[in-house]
Design an enzyme around this catalytic site. Structure first.
Site, short mmCIF file in Angstrom:
data_model
loop_
_atom_site.label_atom_id
_atom_site.label_comp_id
_atom_site.label_asym_id
_atom_site.label_seq_id
_atom_site.Cartn_x
_atom_site.Cartn_y
_atom_site.Cartn_z
N ASP A 32 40.82 41.58 53.50
CA ASP A 32 39.82 40.72 53.18
C ASP A 32 39.83 39.49 53.50
OD1 ASP A 32 41.63 40.13 51.35
OD2 ASP A 32 40.92 40.99 49.63
N ASN A 42 41.01 39.11 37.19
CA ASN A 42 39.63 39.89 36.77
C ASN A 42 39.58 41.18 36.94
OD1 ASN A 42 39.02 39.81 39.35
ND2 ASN A 42 37.32 38.91 39.47
N HIS A 89 40.05 42.61 40.21
CA HIS A 89 39.60 42.82 41.49
C HIS A 89 40.66 43.64 42.43
CE1 HIS A 89 40.32 38.62 43.25
NE2 HIS A 89 41.39 39.54 43.30
N GLU A 116 34.87 42.86 43.52
CA GLU A 116 34.80 42.34 41.95
C GLU A 116 34.28 43.38 41.11
OE1 GLU A 116 36.53 39.70 42.05
OE2 GLU A 116 35.34 38.10 43.17
#
Ligand code: F6R
Length: 256
Positions: A78, A147, A149, A154
């Site tokens: 990514d 979080n 991810h 996400e």
């Protein structure tokens, strides 16, 4: 090692390493083994704070000739949209500094996320097709964000998400801004390999270190499988998943 054959309450296999160094070495051992046994296949490895030690071990092995990294096709996972390897704050530049350069890696088997493409959506689909054309990933090593991810998938990402352009959450942008002393602005869009490609991998390794991740690790591995925590999708990989944690990251799990 504290435990090499532990399971969470949901049946996920977990290895609890004594410390960060051991976690890194164990992850590097799996990468080395998979590469040696699967010439021509595709793998993906993450960027970030967690894998730095793993890359040090891999670099040593590549440089002493005991690991032929060119025998596989390596796909970056990514990066921020519109940031190139020449931009110091891109993830690919980070990877270059931490791994590709010290290990002297370049050339057609090293695939960069096409974040600079004129048509990023089409480029993401082509990147995905390239991975699928090689039969999918033989190995995906993943980290997890605060979080939940994985890659930059996400919260809210569906379990069958393909490689694509995504909006980054404030949490992810804050997490990554902390890596730069000058308070660099993190873009609000990124391109990521999709959850689906990770989950199809023949072998998946999740590495996590530190007390700050204990809560999200427990949610991902022992909580409900939900798009609120994309890391929880890893539970569906069953025996193809190996989780390697240090003691601090494992603290909130019920292991037996
Ligand atoms: C990075 C990536 C992210 C990180 C995650 C953990 O390529 O895909 O999912 O793995 O944010 O990052 P660190 O290791 O920095 O805590």
């Amino acid at each position: 090692m504290l435990g090499s054959d532990l399971k969470t309450s949901t049946g996920v296999r977990v290895v609890v390493a004594d410390d960060y160094a051991q976690m890194s070495r164990l992850a590097a051992d799996i990468v080395t083994e998979v590469i040696a046994g699967n010439p021509g296949k595709a793998i993906t490895l993450p960027t970030g704070g967690t894998p730095r030690g793993m890359y040090e071990v891999l670099t040593e092995r590549i440089n002493d000739g005991s690991l032929d990294f060119y025998s596989v096709e390596f796909f970056c996972m990514d990066d921020y949209l519109g940031k190139s390897i020449d931009d110091d704050t891109s993830l690919t530049a980070w990877l270059n500094g931490a791994f590709l350069k010290p290990a002297n890696l370049s050339g057609p088997t090293i695939h960069f996320v096409p974040t600079m493409a004129d048509d990023p959506d089409a480029a993401a689909q082509r990147y995905d097709a390239q991975i699928q054309g090689l039969g999918g990933f033989e190995l995906a090593v993943l980290g997890i964000g605060n979080n939940g991810h994985i890659g930059f998938n996400e919260p809210g990402s569906p379990i069958d998400a393909e490689t694509r352009v995504v909006d980054l959450t404030i949490e992810s942008r804050d997490q990554n801004a902390a890596y730069y002393e000058d308070g660099s602005q993190i873009p609000d869009k990124a391109m990521t390999v999709g959850v689906k490609r990770f989950l199809e991998a023949r072998r998946i390794v999740l590495i996590v270190s530190g007390a700050g991740k204990a809560e999200i690790v427990a949610k991902a591995l022992e909580g409900p499988i939900s798009s609120d925590v994309p890391g929880s999708y890893l539970q569906t990989a069953k025996d193809r998943l190996t989780v390697i944690l240090d003691e601090a990251a494992a603290a909130n799990l019920t292991l037996s």
